[in-house]
Write a protein that holds these residues in place. Sequence first.
Motif, PDB file in Angstrom:
ATOM      1  N   ALA A 154     -17.084 -13.311   9.175  1.00 21.21           N
ATOM      2  CA  ALA A 154     -18.461 -12.587   9.422  1.00 21.21           C
ATOM      3  C   ALA A 154     -18.597 -12.426  10.931  1.00 21.21           C
ATOM      4  O   ALA A 154     -19.281 -11.318  11.227  1.00 21.21           O
ATOM      5  CB  ALA A 154     -19.287 -13.567   8.462  1.00 21.21           C
ATOM      6  N   GLU A 155     -18.460 -13.524  11.815  1.00 18.78           N
ATOM      7  CA  GLU A 155     -18.668 -13.366  13.066  1.00 18.78           C
ATOM      8  C   GLU A 155     -17.623 -12.489  13.948  1.00 18.78           C
ATOM      9  O   GLU A 155     -17.743 -12.227  14.939  1.00 18.78           O
ATOM     10  CB  GLU A 155     -19.031 -14.499  13.882  1.00 18.78           C
ATOM     11  CG  GLU A 155     -20.512 -15.129  13.204  1.00 18.78           C
ATOM     12  CD  GLU A 155     -21.546 -14.563  13.767  1.00 18.78           C
ATOM     13  OE1 GLU A 155     -21.342 -14.051  14.943  1.00 18.78           O
ATOM     14  OE2 GLU A 155     -22.404 -14.333  13.027  1.00 18.78           O
ATOM     15  N   GLY A 156     -16.416 -12.484  13.258  1.00 20.29           N
ATOM     16  CA  GLY A 156     -15.136 -11.766  14.007  1.00 20.29           C
ATOM     17  C   GLY A 156     -14.894 -12.674  15.191  1.00 20.29           C
ATOM     18  O   GLY A 156     -14.620 -12.366  16.228  1.00 20.29           O
ATOM     19  N   SER A 157     -14.861 -14.077  14.748  1.00 16.00           N
ATOM     20  CA  SER A 157     -14.424 -14.867  15.846  1.00 16.00           C
ATOM     21  C   SER A 157     -13.413 -16.175  15.285  1.00 16.00           C
ATOM     22  O   SER A 157     -13.249 -16.474  14.260  1.00 16.00           O
ATOM     23  CB  SER A 157     -15.676 -15.747  16.335  1.00 16.00           C
ATOM     24  OG  SER A 157     -16.084 -16.568  15.483  1.00 16.00           O
ATOM     25  N   ILE A 165     -13.425 -11.210  23.669  1.00 17.30           N
ATOM     26  CA  ILE A 165     -13.835 -12.183  24.687  1.00 17.30           C
ATOM     27  C   ILE A 165     -13.068 -13.418  24.548  1.00 17.30           C
ATOM     28  O   ILE A 165     -13.203 -14.279  23.426  1.00 17.30           O
ATOM     29  CB  ILE A 165     -15.193 -12.230  24.909  1.00 17.30           C
ATOM     30  CG1 ILE A 165     -16.156 -11.210  24.979  1.00 17.30           C
ATOM     31  CG2 ILE A 165     -15.540 -13.428  26.053  1.00 17.30           C
ATOM     32  CD1 ILE A 165     -17.549 -11.108  25.005  1.00 17.30           C
ATOM     33  N   TYR A 166     -12.307 -13.937  25.326  1.00 19.49           N
ATOM     34  CA  TYR A 166     -11.392 -15.303  25.193  1.00 19.49           C
ATOM     35  C   TYR A 166     -12.068 -15.955  25.960  1.00 19.49           C
ATOM     36  O   TYR A 166     -12.037 -15.680  27.159  1.00 19.49           O
ATOM     37  CB  TYR A 166      -9.640 -15.053  25.724  1.00 19.49           C
ATOM     38  CG  TYR A 166      -9.021 -16.263  25.526  1.00 19.49           C
ATOM     39  CD1 TYR A 166      -8.499 -16.434  24.254  1.00 19.49           C
ATOM     40  CD2 TYR A 166      -9.018 -17.315  26.520  1.00 19.49           C
ATOM     41  CE1 TYR A 166      -7.743 -17.813  24.187  1.00 19.49           C
ATOM     42  CE2 TYR A 166      -8.457 -18.225  26.349  1.00 19.49           C
ATOM     43  CZ  TYR A 166      -7.941 -18.549  25.491  1.00 19.49           C
ATOM     44  OH  TYR A 166      -7.147 -19.766  25.336  1.00 19.49           O
ATOM     45  N   GLN A 213     -13.503 -16.828  30.972  1.00 17.66           N
ATOM     46  CA  GLN A 213     -13.512 -15.779  30.033  1.00 17.66           C
ATOM     47  C   GLN A 213     -12.622 -14.602  30.517  1.00 17.66           C
ATOM     48  O   GLN A 213     -12.685 -14.157  31.793  1.00 17.66           O
ATOM     49  CB  GLN A 213     -14.938 -15.535  29.966  1.00 17.66           C
ATOM     50  CG  GLN A 213     -15.878 -16.402  29.473  1.00 17.66           C
ATOM     51  CD  GLN A 213     -17.380 -15.862  29.081  1.00 17.66           C
ATOM     52  OE1 GLN A 213     -18.070 -15.435  29.835  1.00 17.66           O
ATOM     53  NE2 GLN A 213     -17.736 -16.222  27.636  1.00 17.66           N
ATOM     54  N   ASN A 214     -12.236 -14.130  29.417  1.00 13.09           N
ATOM     55  CA  ASN A 214     -11.399 -12.772  29.678  1.00 13.09           C
ATOM     56  C   ASN A 214     -11.741 -11.952  28.814  1.00 13.09           C
ATOM     57  O   ASN A 214     -12.121 -12.020  27.674  1.00 13.09           O
ATOM     58  CB  ASN A 214      -9.738 -13.169  29.255  1.00 13.09           C
ATOM     59  CG  ASN A 214      -9.245 -14.228  30.299  1.00 13.09           C
ATOM     60  OD1 ASN A 214      -8.661 -13.689  31.459  1.00 13.09           O
ATOM     61  ND2 ASN A 214      -9.254 -15.420  30.007  1.00 13.09           N
ATOM     62  N   THR A 271     -12.370 -20.030  22.571  1.00 15.74           N
ATOM     63  CA  THR A 271     -12.956 -19.078  21.172  1.00 15.74           C
ATOM     64  C   THR A 271     -12.477 -17.609  21.661  1.00 15.74           C
ATOM     65  O   THR A 271     -12.178 -17.304  22.655  1.00 15.74           O
ATOM     66  CB  THR A 271     -14.173 -19.283  21.289  1.00 15.74           C
ATOM     67  OG1 THR A 271     -14.960 -18.832  22.412  1.00 15.74           O
ATOM     68  CG2 THR A 271     -14.817 -20.612  20.870  1.00 15.74           C
ATOM     69  N   ILE A 272     -12.167 -17.022  20.690  1.00 16.49           N
ATOM     70  CA  ILE A 272     -12.017 -15.506  20.690  1.00 16.49           C
ATOM     71  C   ILE A 272     -12.834 -14.651  19.791  1.00 16.49           C
ATOM     72  O   ILE A 272     -13.469 -15.247  18.641  1.00 16.49           O
ATOM     73  CB  ILE A 272     -10.479 -15.058  20.424  1.00 16.49           C
ATOM     74  CG1 ILE A 272      -9.626 -15.915  21.028  1.00 16.49           C
ATOM     75  CG2 ILE A 272     -10.506 -13.603  20.567  1.00 16.49           C
ATOM     76  CD1 ILE A 272      -8.149 -15.674  20.527  1.00 16.49           C
TER      77      ILE A 272
END
Length: 181
Positions: free
Chosen positions: A57-60, A154-155, A143-144, A79-80
């Motif tokens: 749902a969050e796309g993570s 966002i990694y 953060q990338n 996290t991504i």
Amino acid sequence: VFAVKKLKPLAAICCIFIIMMSGCSSTVNKGYKYLRSSPVGIAIEYPPSWTCEVDKAEGSAAFVTPAEGLADEYQENATILSVEIEDTAGAYDEYVIEYMESLPNTVSNYRLVSEENVTIDGKDSYKIVFESSNDETHLRFEQNFIPSDGRVFIYTFIGEPAGYDYFLSYSQKMLNTLRIL
């Protein structure tokens, strides 16, 4: 001669199938686990001792290191997150600038350590490293920001100073295998 000519195309098709199948199940980093998540839009390898949780749902996707003993109060993690942005020229740059401008207001005792342009999965990306602290915790973040077709991935890797460099090496191996689907 006739039978050999007929078998060559069949052998080529079999070889292609074997190569395709081995690419789906093997990993670059020996022993690592493989995650492919269409809802998040990524494929990535991660260490076998780390746990992984996907939030469709969050796309993570979140990856957490094992505890380093009973006294370990913070488990390093990566996290991504996939964020939708306008698919227009300049939208990615605008997103990253606004994000960075918000950090001093949203992160306790924010201190930028470094920033640089990088390439991730063949895409021109942007990396920042910053620190945050409060009375109880001091953390370092990497953060990338990876642009791809109307989205920014966002990694983020977060660690305590004591374990940061050790676990950062694992995070870098993960980041090197990240593929945007």
